[in-house]
Motif scaffolding. Structure first.
Motif, short mmCIF file in Angstrom:
data_model
loop_
_atom_site.label_atom_id
_atom_site.label_comp_id
_atom_site.label_asym_id
_atom_site.label_seq_id
_atom_site.Cartn_x
_atom_site.Cartn_y
_atom_site.Cartn_z
N LEU A 1 3.30 -11.66 10.05
CA LEU A 1 3.37 -12.20 8.62
C LEU A 1 4.56 -12.96 7.71
N THR A 2 3.74 -12.88 6.73
CA THR A 2 5.15 -13.80 5.68
C THR A 2 5.56 -13.33 4.89
N TRP A 3 6.95 -13.15 4.33
CA TRP A 3 7.49 -12.35 3.49
C TRP A 3 6.83 -12.45 2.89
N PRO A 4 5.69 -13.09 1.86
CA PRO A 4 5.22 -12.78 0.47
C PRO A 4 4.12 -11.89 1.05
N LEU A 5 3.45 -12.19 2.09
CA LEU A 5 2.17 -11.51 2.75
C LEU A 5 2.78 -9.39 2.31
N VAL A 6 4.17 -9.45 3.11
CA VAL A 6 4.87 -8.56 2.86
C VAL A 6 5.11 -8.23 2.22
N ALA A 7 5.17 -8.91 0.85
CA ALA A 7 5.67 -8.16 -0.73
C ALA A 7 4.17 -7.45 -0.99
N VAL A 8 3.20 -7.73 -0.44
CA VAL A 8 1.94 -7.87 -1.07
C VAL A 8 1.84 -6.55 -0.55
N LEU A 9 1.48 -6.60 0.70
CA LEU A 9 1.78 -5.06 1.23
C LEU A 9 2.58 -3.86 1.22
N MET A 10 4.02 -4.56 0.19
CA MET A 10 4.61 -2.84 0.15
C MET A 10 4.29 -2.84 -1.34
N SER B 1 -4.71 -6.64 1.01
CA SER B 1 -4.18 -5.99 0.02
C SER B 1 -4.33 -7.27 -1.46
N ILE B 2 -4.39 -7.78 -1.19
CA ILE B 2 -4.42 -9.16 -2.00
C ILE B 2 -5.44 -8.94 -3.24
N PRO B 3 -6.59 -8.04 -2.70
CA PRO B 3 -7.91 -7.90 -4.10
C PRO B 3 -7.17 -6.58 -3.90
N SER B 4 -6.23 -5.54 -3.26
CA SER B 4 -6.10 -4.18 -4.30
C SER B 4 -4.97 -4.40 -4.81
N VAL B 5 -3.68 -5.16 -4.95
CA VAL B 5 -2.68 -5.36 -5.83
C VAL B 5 -3.34 -5.54 -7.61
N ILE B 6 -4.57 -7.04 -6.82
CA ILE B 6 -5.10 -7.22 -8.35
C ILE B 6 -5.65 -6.21 -9.12
N ILE C 1 -7.16 1.14 0.03
CA ILE C 1 -6.14 0.47 1.25
C ILE C 1 -5.34 0.66 1.06
N ALA C 2 -4.13 1.01 0.06
CA ALA C 2 -3.32 2.32 0.28
C ALA C 2 -3.60 3.33 1.61
N GLY C 3 -4.83 3.99 0.84
CA GLY C 3 -4.95 5.16 2.35
C GLY C 3 -5.26 4.18 3.64
N SER C 4 -5.74 3.54 3.59
CA SER C 4 -5.41 3.08 5.13
C SER C 4 -4.28 2.63 5.67
N LEU C 5 -3.49 1.72 4.79
CA LEU C 5 -2.08 1.35 4.97
C LEU C 5 -1.72 2.73 5.86
N TYR C 6 -1.63 3.76 5.12
CA TYR C 6 -0.27 4.76 5.32
C TYR C 6 -1.08 5.32 6.58
N SER C 7 -2.79 5.20 6.61
CA SER C 7 -3.85 6.16 8.09
C SER C 7 -2.86 5.33 9.27
N HIS C 8 -3.39 3.81 8.93
CA HIS C 8 -2.47 2.44 9.79
C HIS C 8 -1.54 2.56 10.31
N THR C 9 0.02 3.64 9.40
CA THR C 9 0.60 3.82 9.73
C THR C 9 1.23 4.79 11.23
N ALA C 10 0.33 5.50 10.45
CA ALA C 10 0.82 7.33 11.16
C ALA C 10 0.47 6.68 12.43
#
Length: 454
Positions: free
Chosen positions: A45-54, A185-190, A312-321
């Motif tokens: 991951l690069t920092w712009p992609l981390v920012a998008v994920l956040m 996550s990019i289209p998710s943010v948009i 995508i947000a829900g997927s990120l959370y379950s992925h984290t757990a």
């Protein structure tokens, strides 16, 4: 304070730490190690992609509760609270990132808990991370349930909407690395940005009559009601529990603060504008989630556009757990970096388990505001705010001479203790008011029974 650490690796002086450079030997000590010859590479991951994920996981359904917070305390106190908590979250982000760079072996809050408090700290903070991630996934599934219900004019049982939304949430959480989720996550943010704009335009075109010209700058209210206006923005900023995991998958972890700046500046600005505009036009009876207060066509448009973000947000959370448990089981094992049957079998099982638990939560706690209040009070209060103070206090004590280091840097020491106190206050007071409101809601018949179609 415990001085236990992984691998007997000493950490650098707190004064010498530079958040713009990874410490020497960082990539030899962190959980994934050197990955050049591995089949599955995590640190991409690069920092712009981390920012998008956040942004994708934080700027989501939580913002839809902010206009109702302003309705409780008024425009000015509500905006001050949103901006203050956003600035506070940026400060705690800095503390977390410094701690991570000093302790490369930390992959999640459980690892940090082991450093601070030994084995008990690891178990407590790991458990809290998994439970909070499940709560957050349940919140996104519930937001998806509401969106699908609005789009179909409520023609199906709510449990069915929940199940429909839970399936793609599970599927999107299956990739093993966050790099694969970052592009989704990019289209998710948009989508959430456009949905927020659509919501504000709809509110502006269809304001509550005679309200927009005389909105309340301040509102008198009781403690129980007012404190919900704190737990809502706390949850809206609640993503710090993922920061260690995100930074662990960065190719240049020393750039993590750039992502944190991008996140907090965007989130604070967008939250303040969205909450103010929506509240000014929709008035004191604005719902939570606020899209529900829009005229039907605008409500459907806003919810429809926001659905990819909820997914995508829900997927990120379950992925984290699942990732926390997976790393716990296979740290330094070939199953972590190779396409083995055991590795993939356990991963898929963990993803299914986390999403199944979130599904039960989503249909068992059907009121949006209360779900936010429970999660924010129990977990976000510590992971987003309180525990960050302990990280600085620990490193200053252990690596810079105990109480002498605290005295030399008395300002940072004081801020760190205040951070701990703030987390404790939000946790205790938030749980009190949330439980009280749940009891009152059930007594008044406002809440349908769990696992019902109501």
């Amino acid at each position: 304070m415990s001085e236990k650490k992984f691998d007997d690796t000493s950490s650098p002086s707190i004064e010498a730490t530079d958040v713009h450079a990874a410490p020497a030997g960082y990539h030899d000590t962190d959980v994934f190690g050197r990955e050049e010859d591995h089949q599955i590479q995590y640190k991409t991951l690069t920092w712009p992609l981390v920012a998008v994920l956040m942004i994708a996981e934080i700027v989501s359904n939580g913002m839809l509760s902010l206009p109702s917070s302003l309705a409780v305390v008024g425009l000015v106190p509500g905006l001050v609270l949103i901006v203050f908590l956003g600035s506070f979250a940026l400060f705690t982000s800095w503390l977390l990132i410094q701690f991570k760079l000093r302790h490369p072996e930390v992959h999640n809050m459980g690892d940090a808990g082991y450093i601070l408090f030994g084995p008990v700290g690891r178990e407590v903070l790991s458990f809290g991370t998994v439970v909070f991630a499940i709560f957050a996934t349940g919140g996104q599934i519930l937001a998806g349930q509401i969106a699908l219900s609005v789009l179909s004019s409520g023609k199906l049982c709510l449990m069915l909407y929940t199940g429909i939304f839970a399936i793609p949430t599970l599927l999107f959480s299956l990739p093993r690395t966050l790099d694969q989720l970052s592009w989704l996550s990019i289209p998710s943010v948009i989508c959430i940005i456009v949905a927020g704009i659509v919501g504000m335009v709809g509110a502006g075109l269809h304001p509550i009559d005679a309200w927009a010209d005389q909105f309340s700058v301040t509102v008198k209210t009781d403690f129980v009601s007012a404190f919900i206006s704190i737990t809502n923005p706390v949850f809206a900023y609640a993503g710090h529990f993922m920061f260690f995991i995100l930074i662990s998958e960065m190719s240049r972890p020393q750039d993590a603060m750039k992502a944190a700046y991008a996140l907090q500046i965007f989130a604070t600005t967008f939250y303040a504008v969205f909450a103010a505009v929506t509240y000014i036009y929709l008035g004191p009876d604005v719902s939570s989630p606020s899209f529900t207060s829009l005229p039907p066509k605008w409500s459907k448009a806003a919810y429809g556009i926001a659905i990819p973000n909820f997914l995508i947000a829900g997927s990120l959370y379950s992925h984290t757990a699942a990732k926390l448990l997976f790393i716990r089981m296979f740290r330094r094992s070939r199953h972590l970096h190779e396409h083995t049957v055991v590795g993939w079998g356990v991963w898929v099982f963990l993803i299914f388990l986390m999403n199944a638990a979130a599904f039960v939560l989503a249909i068992g706690v059907p009121i949006f505001n209360y779900l936010i209040g429970i999660a924010a009070s129990l977990f976000a209060s510590w992971y987003t705010y309180g525990i960050a103070g302990a990280f600085w206090l620990y490193d200053a004590w252990v690596y810079n001479g105990g109480s002498g280091a605290w005295k030399r840097r008395w300002a940072m020491c004081g801020l760190s203790w205040l951070t701990l106190a703030a987390g404790a206050f939000i946790c205790v007071a938030g749980m009190y008011v949330t439980v009280k409101q749940i009891v009152n809601a059930y007594d008044s018949g406002e809440v349908s029974e769990p696992f019902s179609c109501g």
